[in-house]
Motif scaffolding. Structure first.
Motif, PDB file in Angstrom:
ATOM      1  N   MET A 185       0.824  -1.198   0.000  1.00 42.45           N
ATOM      2  CA  MET A 185       0.000   0.000   0.000  1.00 42.45           C
ATOM      3  C   MET A 185       0.868   1.260   0.000  1.00 42.45           C
ATOM      4  N   VAL A 186       0.314   2.329  -0.496  1.00 40.82           N
ATOM      5  CA  VAL A 186       1.044   3.596  -0.529  1.00 40.82           C
ATOM      6  C   VAL A 186       1.165   4.127   0.893  1.00 40.82           C
ATOM      7  N   THR A 187       2.353   4.547   1.272  1.00 36.98           N
ATOM      8  CA  THR A 187       2.567   5.071   2.630  1.00 36.98           C
ATOM      9  C   THR A 187       1.746   6.325   2.859  1.00 36.98           C
ATOM     10  N   ARG A 188       1.092   6.385   4.008  1.00 37.38           N
ATOM     11  CA  ARG A 188       0.354   7.594   4.355  1.00 37.38           C
ATOM     12  C   ARG A 188       1.058   8.279   5.529  1.00 37.38           C
ATOM     13  N   ILE A 189       1.227   9.587   5.396  1.00 36.96           N
ATOM     14  CA  ILE A 189       1.853  10.351   6.473  1.00 36.96           C
ATOM     15  C   ILE A 189       0.755  11.095   7.221  1.00 36.96           C
ATOM     16  N   VAL A 190       0.679  10.857   8.522  1.00 41.90           N
ATOM     17  CA  VAL A 190      -0.375  11.465   9.337  1.00 41.90           C
ATOM     18  C   VAL A 190       0.271  12.364  10.383  1.00 41.90           C
ATOM     19  N   VAL A 191      -0.093  13.653  10.409  1.00 40.89           N
ATOM     20  CA  VAL A 191       0.442  14.542  11.439  1.00 40.89           C
ATOM     21  C   VAL A 191      -0.579  14.664  12.560  1.00 40.89           C
ATOM     22  N   VAL A 192      -0.077  14.620  13.793  1.00 35.29           N
ATOM     23  CA  VAL A 192      -0.949  14.836  14.951  1.00 35.29           C
ATOM     24  C   VAL A 192      -0.557  16.202  15.499  1.00 35.29           C
ATOM     25  N   THR A 193      -1.463  17.167  15.358  1.00 40.00           N
ATOM     26  CA  THR A 193      -1.110  18.535  15.684  1.00 40.00           C
ATOM     27  C   THR A 193      -2.256  19.201  16.438  1.00 40.00           C
ATOM     28  N   SER A 194      -2.035  20.438  16.920  1.00 32.39           N
ATOM     29  CA  SER A 194      -3.104  21.092  17.664  1.00 32.39           C
ATOM     30  C   SER A 194      -2.991  22.603  17.722  1.00 32.39           C
ATOM     31  N   GLY A 195      -1.755  23.125  17.668  1.00 35.36           N
ATOM     32  CA  GLY A 195      -1.601  24.545  17.943  1.00 35.36           C
ATOM     33  C   GLY A 195      -1.391  24.727  19.432  1.00 35.36           C
ATOM     34  N   LYS A 196      -2.409  24.450  20.189  1.00 39.95           N
ATOM     35  CA  LYS A 196      -2.331  24.606  21.649  1.00 39.95           C
ATOM     36  C   LYS A 196      -1.431  23.529  22.258  1.00 39.95           C
ATOM     37  N   GLY A 197      -0.750  23.879  23.341  1.00 40.02           N
ATOM     38  CA  GLY A 197       0.088  22.897  24.015  1.00 40.02           C
ATOM     39  C   GLY A 197      -0.680  22.150  25.090  1.00 40.02           C
ATOM     40  N   GLY A 198      -0.234  20.941  25.360  1.00 34.45           N
ATOM     41  CA  GLY A 198      -0.785  20.203  26.493  1.00 34.45           C
ATOM     42  C   GLY A 198      -2.166  19.634  26.300  1.00 34.45           C
ATOM     43  N   VAL A 199      -2.607  19.472  25.058  1.00 40.02           N
ATOM     44  CA  VAL A 199      -3.969  18.958  24.856  1.00 40.02           C
ATOM     45  C   VAL A 199      -4.025  17.459  24.643  1.00 40.02           C
ATOM     46  N   GLY A 200      -2.850  16.846  24.385  1.00 38.55           N
ATOM     47  CA  GLY A 200      -2.859  15.397  24.204  1.00 38.55           C
ATOM     48  C   GLY A 200      -2.311  14.922  22.880  1.00 38.55           C
ATOM     49  N   LYS A 201      -1.419  15.718  22.260  1.00 41.93           N
ATOM     50  CA  LYS A 201      -0.853  15.293  20.978  1.00 41.93           C
ATOM     51  C   LYS A 201       0.026  14.061  21.131  1.00 41.93           C
ATOM     52  N   THR A 202       0.991  14.141  22.069  1.00 45.45           N
ATOM     53  CA  THR A 202       1.930  13.037  22.211  1.00 45.45           C
ATOM     54  C   THR A 202       1.210  11.799  22.728  1.00 45.45           C
ATOM     55  N   THR A 203       0.329  12.003  23.698  1.00 45.22           N
ATOM     56  CA  THR A 203      -0.472  10.888  24.209  1.00 45.22           C
ATOM     57  C   THR A 203      -1.224  10.222  23.065  1.00 45.22           C
ATOM     58  N   SER A 204      -1.831  11.047  22.219  1.00 49.93           N
ATOM     59  CA  SER A 204      -2.622  10.508  21.108  1.00 49.93           C
ATOM     60  C   SER A 204      -1.747   9.892  20.032  1.00 49.93           C
ATOM     61  N   SER A 205      -0.609  10.545  19.720  1.00 52.34           N
ATOM     62  CA  SER A 205       0.295   9.976  18.708  1.00 52.34           C
ATOM     63  C   SER A 205       0.714   8.581  19.126  1.00 52.34           C
ATOM     64  N   VAL A 249      -6.292  16.730  14.267  1.00 56.94           N
ATOM     65  CA  VAL A 249      -6.183  17.969  15.029  1.00 56.94           C
ATOM     66  C   VAL A 249      -6.763  17.714  16.414  1.00 56.94           C
ATOM     67  N   VAL A 250      -5.878  17.704  17.401  1.00 56.85           N
ATOM     68  CA  VAL A 250      -6.287  17.373  18.766  1.00 56.85           C
ATOM     69  C   VAL A 250      -6.786  18.639  19.454  1.00 56.85           C
ATOM     70  N   THR A 251      -7.981  18.564  20.018  1.00 56.21           N
ATOM     71  CA  THR A 251      -8.592  19.755  20.605  1.00 56.21           C
ATOM     72  C   THR A 251      -9.250  19.419  21.932  1.00 56.21           C
ATOM     73  N   ASN A 252      -9.037  20.275  22.924  1.00 57.23           N
ATOM     74  CA  ASN A 252      -9.795  20.155  24.170  1.00 57.23           C
ATOM     75  C   ASN A 252     -11.087  20.953  24.004  1.00 57.23           C
ATOM     76  N   PRO A 253     -12.159  20.535  24.679  1.00 53.54           N
ATOM     77  CA  PRO A 253     -13.413  21.277  24.532  1.00 53.54           C
ATOM     78  C   PRO A 253     -13.375  22.571  25.339  1.00 53.54           C
ATOM     79  N   GLU A 254     -12.573  23.508  24.875  1.00 53.61           N
ATOM     80  CA  GLU A 254     -12.259  24.702  25.654  1.00 53.61           C
ATOM     81  C   GLU A 254     -11.853  25.790  24.652  1.00 53.61           C
ATOM     82  N   VAL A 255     -12.271  27.015  24.901  1.00 51.46           N
ATOM     83  CA  VAL A 255     -12.177  28.066  23.878  1.00 51.46           C
ATOM     84  C   VAL A 255     -10.790  28.332  23.322  1.00 51.46           C
TER      85      VAL A 255
END
Lengths: 259, 271
Positions: B1-21, B142-148
């Motif tokens: 299969m063709v390799t897929r590159i997936v970025v786990v990002t958020s903008g905001k820090g501490g929302v769970g990117k590394t945990t989720s990655s 795109v990892v997001t906390n339910p917070e403004v």
């Protein structure tokens, strides 16, 4: 076999930069005040430096500095018109064509003003009149409407030059949509919307869901620090400049009956 | 299969990117896909800790870019999953060591090594490190906390994905966007304290790939160096399994988003 180069004479549309003082420092200040906020206000238009209204001709002119200043704002100077005799040689050396009065004649000129040149806030109460920097010159001939098919995200800015803009998908908080004509937003309008950017007071801002940070028509703007009226918040609405009885313009937000 | 590159990002820090990655990459590996997960946070590396391989780091991402080591030497085989490999970030260099050409070469080399998925764990912010992580992405979570403030920052990073990714610059099909809501508390939503996942989705207008409930197991997992998805009988782990399933095209009903008030006996006697 066709020739590698050919010459044709014709007419060209160009921008005029009417300079009244050849003082680069004052010009830089003035341009910053007029255009500072909008980085890409001009898009590389061929520009004629027009010295017809020069109040006092200096002994020498810093052409290099002036050309660099104009280019910084996106203008591409190609010629100078009505240059005083003693400045003609230096202008040519700087790479400018020196136009004779006949060659440099312009037709169909229109004033170009920056959208936030002299923003005047609309009064808090809808009934009070607002000061408006009214430029009643008609907007440029209609270029086809700009259509944006995706939501405009925080930090993005779109400028629909010479036309209306239709945005499908909404404008997020922190995003900015500017148009010389009207703004039509199908989706939540949460960011800033500036219509009639060149002074068209007939421009409107129309949206299916009214929740903006700021709206402005032809420089008359309004923010919503104390919140948006309950009958408007999140509802279909449009912002329009209406003439009040005192003969002034007020920025009204009116609901729209869509069904 | 063709390799897929997936970025786990958020903008905001501490929302769970590394945990989720960590959990997302593990989930893909558990399904049999050869997966690499790369830490793009040069100078503040965390992925190795969350994956539990911090004592096995010899060479890192920057070493490979500068040619001090090759990929085989730098990639760490994960101890929990057969098909998972970790490429840690450098802790001592700074983000300027990441060049676009360097990153591109590594991703191409990984493709040639036969990886099915490459997960890029982005640092917080919108500066060079975050841009490098999203530049070559085919898909984005795109990892997001339910917070403004998290929502505003996610919106910003979505705009940047649309303009600064290679796909955007080359006019290719746009990066496929997925919204992952983390640290969700159905109870607080019910009480009106927290934005609901529907509110978040309405504001960001991106398809929802999952909702991860707030859970104590996340802290325990990171202390143990084991991605949450491996924890048995935990809501957060199950939610990450659902995310992987949906990513692979399976239908899964959204779990852990409804709050059921405990009955009178539970409220009186606890439990």
């Amino acid at each position: 076999m066709s020739k590698p180069i050919e010459f044709k004479a014709g007419t060209l549309s160009a921008m005029s930069a009417i300079i009244r003082e050849l003082d680069n420092v004052r010009l830089a200040d003035s341009m910053h005040t007029m255009l500072g906020g909008l980085g890409e206000f001009f898009a590389g238009e061929a520009t004629v430096i027009d010295l017809t209204q020069l109040t006092k001709a200096p002994d020498r002119a810093d052409w290099v500095g002036l050309l660099s200043l104009l280019r910084r704002y996106g203008l591409q100077p190609i010629a100078v018109r009505h240059a005083p005799e003693h400045l003609v040689d230096s202008a040519r050396k700087a790479g400018l064509a020196v136009l004779s009065p006949e060659a440099g004649r312009m037709t169909g000129e229109r004033t170009v003003t920056a959208p936030t040149a002299a923003p005047a806030p609309a009064a808090p109460a809808a009934t009070e009149p607002a000061q408006a920097s009214l430029d009643m010159t008609p907007p440029p001939a209609n270029v086809s409407t700009m259509i944006i098919e995706r939501p405009l995200r925080s930090g993005q800015q779109i400028y629909a030059r010479g036309s209306d803009v239709v945005i499908l998908g909404g404008v997020s908080n922190g995003a900015e949509i500017i148009a010389d004509g009207s703004i039509h937003c199908y989706g939540p309008l949460r960011g800033r919307a500036l219509a009639g950017a060149q002074g068209d007071t007939k421009a409107r801002i129309i949206t299916t869901c009214f929740a903006p940070e700021l709206v402005s028509i032809a420089g008359v703007y309004r923010t919503f620090e104390r919140g948006i009226a309950a009958n408007l918040a999140g509802k279909p609405a449009h912002a329009v400049l209406r003439a009040s009885t005192a003969g002034q313009q007020t920025l009204n937000i009116e609901t729209l009956q869509l069904d | 299969m063709v390799t897929r590159i997936v970025v786990v990002t958020s903008g905001k820090g501490g929302v769970g990117k590394t945990t989720s990655s960590a959990s997302f990459a593990s989930g893909l590996a558990l399904r049999g896909f050869k997966t690499a997960v790369i830490d793009f946070d040069v100078g503040l590396r965390n992925l190795d800790l969350i994956m539990g391989c911090e004592r096995r780091v010899v060479y890192d991402f920057v070493n490979v870019i500068s040619g001090d080591a090759n990929l085989h030497q730098a990639l760490i085989k994960d101890r929990h999953c057969e098909n998972l490999f970790v490429l840690p970030a450098s802790q001592t260099r700074d983000k300027d060591a990441l060049t676009e050409e360097g990153v591109e070469k590594i991703l191409n080399d990984l493709k040639h090594m036969g990886f099915d998925y490459i997960v890029c764990d982005s640092p917080a912010g919108i500066e060079h490190g975050a841009i490098m992580a999203l530049t070559f992405a085919d898909e984005a979570i795109v990892v997001t906390n339910p917070e403004v403030s998290s929502i505003r920052d996610s919106d910003r990073i979505l705009g940047i994905l649309q303009s600064k990714s290679r796909r955007a610059r080359d006019g290719l099909e746009p990066v496929k966007e997925h919204l992952l809501i983390t640290r969700y508390s159905a109870k607080r939503v019910d009480e009106g304290e927290m934005l609901s996942y529907k509110d978040v989705q309405e504001l960001l207008r991106v398809p929802l790939i999952g909702v991860i409930p707030e859970s104590e197991s996340v802290l325990q997992a990171s202390n143990a160096g084991t991605p949450v998805i491996h924890t048995k009988e935990e809501d957060a782990a199950a939610a990450y399994q659902d995310v992987v399933a949906r990513f692979l095209g399976e239908e899964r009903e959204l779990r852990f988003v409804n709050f059921e008030k405990p009955g009178i006996f539970k409220r009186l006697f606890g439990g």
